[in-house]
Design a protein around this motif. Structure first.
Motif, mmCIF file in Angstrom:
data_model
loop_
_atom_site.group_PDB
_atom_site.id
_atom_site.type_symbol
_atom_site.label_atom_id
_atom_site.label_comp_id
_atom_site.label_asym_id
_atom_site.label_seq_id
_atom_site.Cartn_x
_atom_site.Cartn_y
_atom_site.Cartn_z
ATOM 1 N N UNK A 146 33.401 19.758 53.555
ATOM 2 C CA UNK A 146 32.035 19.562 53.079
ATOM 3 C C UNK A 146 31.067 20.586 53.664
ATOM 4 N N UNK A 147 31.372 21.096 54.853
ATOM 5 C CA UNK A 147 30.447 22.029 55.516
ATOM 6 C C UNK A 147 30.847 23.482 55.321
ATOM 7 N N UNK A 148 31.625 23.788 54.267
ATOM 8 C CA UNK A 148 32.188 25.127 54.121
ATOM 9 C C UNK A 148 31.116 26.213 54.018
ATOM 10 N N UNK A 149 29.975 25.896 53.444
ATOM 11 C CA UNK A 149 28.953 26.935 53.284
ATOM 12 C C UNK A 149 28.119 27.145 54.540
ATOM 13 N N UNK A 150 28.359 26.320 55.547
ATOM 14 C CA UNK A 150 27.713 26.533 56.836
ATOM 15 C C UNK A 150 28.528 27.479 57.714
ATOM 16 N N UNK A 151 29.751 27.804 57.279
ATOM 17 C CA UNK A 151 30.670 28.597 58.096
ATOM 18 C C UNK A 151 30.620 30.090 57.779
ATOM 19 N N UNK A 152 29.913 30.496 56.735
ATOM 20 C CA UNK A 152 30.004 31.870 56.232
ATOM 21 C C UNK A 152 28.609 32.456 56.036
ATOM 22 N N UNK A 153 28.516 33.782 56.130
ATOM 23 C CA UNK A 153 27.299 34.510 55.798
ATOM 24 C C UNK A 153 27.529 35.260 54.492
ATOM 25 N N UNK A 154 26.470 35.413 53.713
ATOM 26 C CA UNK A 154 26.571 36.021 52.384
ATOM 27 C C UNK A 154 25.579 37.168 52.255
ATOM 28 N N UNK A 155 25.944 38.143 51.438
ATOM 29 C CA UNK A 155 25.059 39.258 51.127
ATOM 30 C C UNK A 155 24.942 39.429 49.619
ATOM 31 N N UNK A 156 23.755 39.869 49.209
ATOM 32 C CA UNK A 156 23.556 40.173 47.795
ATOM 33 C C UNK A 156 24.342 41.427 47.429
ATOM 34 N N UNK A 157 24.979 41.396 46.279
ATOM 35 C CA UNK A 157 25.802 42.515 45.820
ATOM 36 C C UNK A 157 24.914 43.505 45.065
ATOM 37 N N UNK A 158 24.518 44.588 45.761
ATOM 38 C CA UNK A 158 23.625 45.549 45.151
ATOM 39 C C UNK A 158 22.317 44.890 44.742
ATOM 40 N N UNK A 159 21.870 45.194 43.527
ATOM 41 C CA UNK A 159 20.632 44.607 43.005
ATOM 42 C C UNK A 159 20.910 43.479 42.017
ATOM 43 N N UNK A 160 22.127 42.916 42.094
ATOM 44 C CA UNK A 160 22.504 41.850 41.163
ATOM 45 C C UNK A 160 22.002 40.499 41.659
ATOM 46 N N UNK A 161 22.287 39.474 40.895
ATOM 47 C CA UNK A 161 21.987 38.115 41.316
ATOM 48 C C UNK A 161 23.107 37.471 42.101
ATOM 49 N N UNK A 162 24.189 38.226 42.348
ATOM 50 C CA UNK A 162 25.400 37.645 42.927
ATOM 51 C C UNK A 162 25.443 37.839 44.437
ATOM 52 N N UNK A 163 25.695 36.744 45.147
ATOM 53 C CA UNK A 163 25.958 36.788 46.580
ATOM 54 C C UNK A 163 27.463 36.735 46.806
ATOM 55 N N UNK A 164 27.941 37.549 47.739
ATOM 56 C CA UNK A 164 29.351 37.515 48.116
ATOM 57 C C UNK A 164 29.476 37.189 49.596
ATOM 58 N N UNK A 165 30.551 36.488 49.974
ATOM 59 C CA UNK A 165 30.776 36.249 51.402
ATOM 60 C C UNK A 165 31.024 37.587 52.099
ATOM 61 N N UNK A 166 30.574 37.721 53.337
ATOM 62 C CA UNK A 166 30.739 38.995 54.039
ATOM 63 C C UNK A 166 32.201 39.273 54.390
ATOM 64 N N UNK A 167 33.030 38.248 54.352
ATOM 65 C CA UNK A 167 34.483 38.396 54.444
ATOM 66 C C UNK A 167 35.082 37.898 53.133
ATOM 67 N N UNK A 168 35.894 38.723 52.480
ATOM 68 C CA UNK A 168 36.603 38.324 51.262
ATOM 69 C C UNK A 168 38.099 38.386 51.538
ATOM 70 N N UNK A 169 38.868 37.572 50.817
ATOM 71 C CA UNK A 169 40.310 37.526 51.028
ATOM 72 C C UNK A 169 41.040 38.283 49.932
ATOM 73 N N UNK A 170 41.842 39.277 50.349
ATOM 74 C CA UNK A 170 42.643 40.040 49.412
ATOM 75 C C UNK A 170 44.065 39.523 49.339
ATOM 76 N N UNK A 171 44.655 39.574 48.155
ATOM 77 C CA UNK A 171 46.009 39.073 47.929
ATOM 78 C C UNK A 171 46.992 40.215 47.688
#
Length: 338
Positions: free
Chosen positions: A16-41
């Protein structure tokens, strides 16, 4: 209530508290926020890997606010396997959370035989994404990338295909990977004229590979394009893995396709040891400092990490507790890197 499926793993309910564990940044000038750590497969999700381990890695990532999972058509082995396994895990665990996830895939490297299974033609890109969606069991991906420049296909055709894919509703956003500064600027302008913004660029970037600083980051800032850095740990060199030599279970020893042991020279190991001393003074591991160093510039929206163990992922997330560097630290690092 937890019910075991046939893997022996209980049904998944995200923290339930997953969004308290991460920091996010805006992707360029878009409306999209991405986590500062992403998981690659890229690694650890092929048919030769432990399916349940991959499943636990994805669960752990989302439990700690990592909403972005990055794939490509040819991740495996064999080609397509990572998407196939992700699709199976998605159906088991993540269907209720689809609208909280950013799922990306790519096309641009060799995927199937013949002239239509590689590079950047409209034929290849559209066919590849259709195959990827089928493997993953998705109606759309959030981000679709052209995975590498194509020296033969006109850039207008490749960008036109990305625009068409967005118009079809098969991707919400589009990106490019490994493009130089000049071609990135051209790609952005073509897409802008078509009416589809270029959301993001995925370059290789780490302390030992700084090519993006020679113009690309400037273009991304000017054009308002986000960035996701891959190989931020230089395939494990920028961790404590090689401080005492080459362990037998390391990628450099087991699989020279991605990291050749010949690249881990005494000079490189000397630099790693000196960097590790600075990391220790910051109360970080070398890996944590290396991630923080890439993220020190807010032009970099997020870093893309690949892990084989849950604890590695948790350790990487800890890097976000300190992404600031003093001018003295940056000077010392610069002197070490040369």
């Amino acid at each position: 209530m937890n019910i075991n499926d046939n893997s022996g793993i209980t049904n998944y309910v995200a923290k339930a508290d997953r969004y308290e564990q991460m920091k996010y940044r805006r992707c360029g000038k878009s409306g999209l926020l991405l986590p500062m750590i992403s998981l690659g497969l890229w690694h650890n999700f092929g048919h030769t890997d432990d399916f349940n381990n991959g499943r636990q890695l994805l669960r752990t990532a989302f439990d700690f606010g990592i909403t972005h999972f990055d794939l490509a058509n040819n991740y495996g082995p064999p080609y397509g396997a990572a998407e196939d396994n992700f699709g199976r895990i998605f159906q088991k665990d993540f269907v209720p959370y689809r609208d909280e996830l950013i799922i990306s895939t790519k096309a641009g490297w060799d995927m199937w035989p013949g002239p239509y299974g590689n590079y950047g033609s409209r034929k290849y890109l559209i066919a590849s994404l259709d195959q990827s969606l089928k493997r993953m069991g998705l109606d759309y991906v959030d981000i679709f990338y052209h995975h590498r420049p194509d020296p033969e296909t006109p850039l207008e055709e490749t960008m036109g295909a990305l625009h068409h894919i967005v118009q079809q509703g098969k991707a919400l956003y589009v990106g490019i990977s490994q493009y130089n500064a000049e071609d990135t600027a051209r790609a952005q302008e073509i897409l802008q004229d078509l009416g589809t913004p270029l959301l993001i660029h995925q370059p290789r970037y780490n302390m030992f590979d700084r090519w993006v600083e020679n113009g690309l980051l400037d273009v991304l800032r000017q054009k308002g394009v986000g960035a996701i850095a891959f190989s931020p740990l230089e395939q494990g060199i920028l961790t404590n893995k090689y401080l005492k030599g080459l362990p037998e279970d390391s990628r450099a020893v087991k699989d020279a396709r991605y990291l050749n042991a010949d690249h881990i020279t005494p000079e490189v190991l000397d630099k790693v040891a000196k960097l590790n001393a600075i990391a220790s003074s910051r109360e970080q591991s070398l890996a944590q400092m290396a991630l923080a160093w890439v993220l020190r510039d807010e032009t970099i929206t997020t870093v893309l990490v690949g892990v084989s163990k849950k604890q590695q992922l948790l350790d990487n997330i800890e890097a976000l507790k300190n992404t600031k560097f003093s001018s003295d630290e940056l000077k010392q690092i610069g002197q070490i890197l040369g």
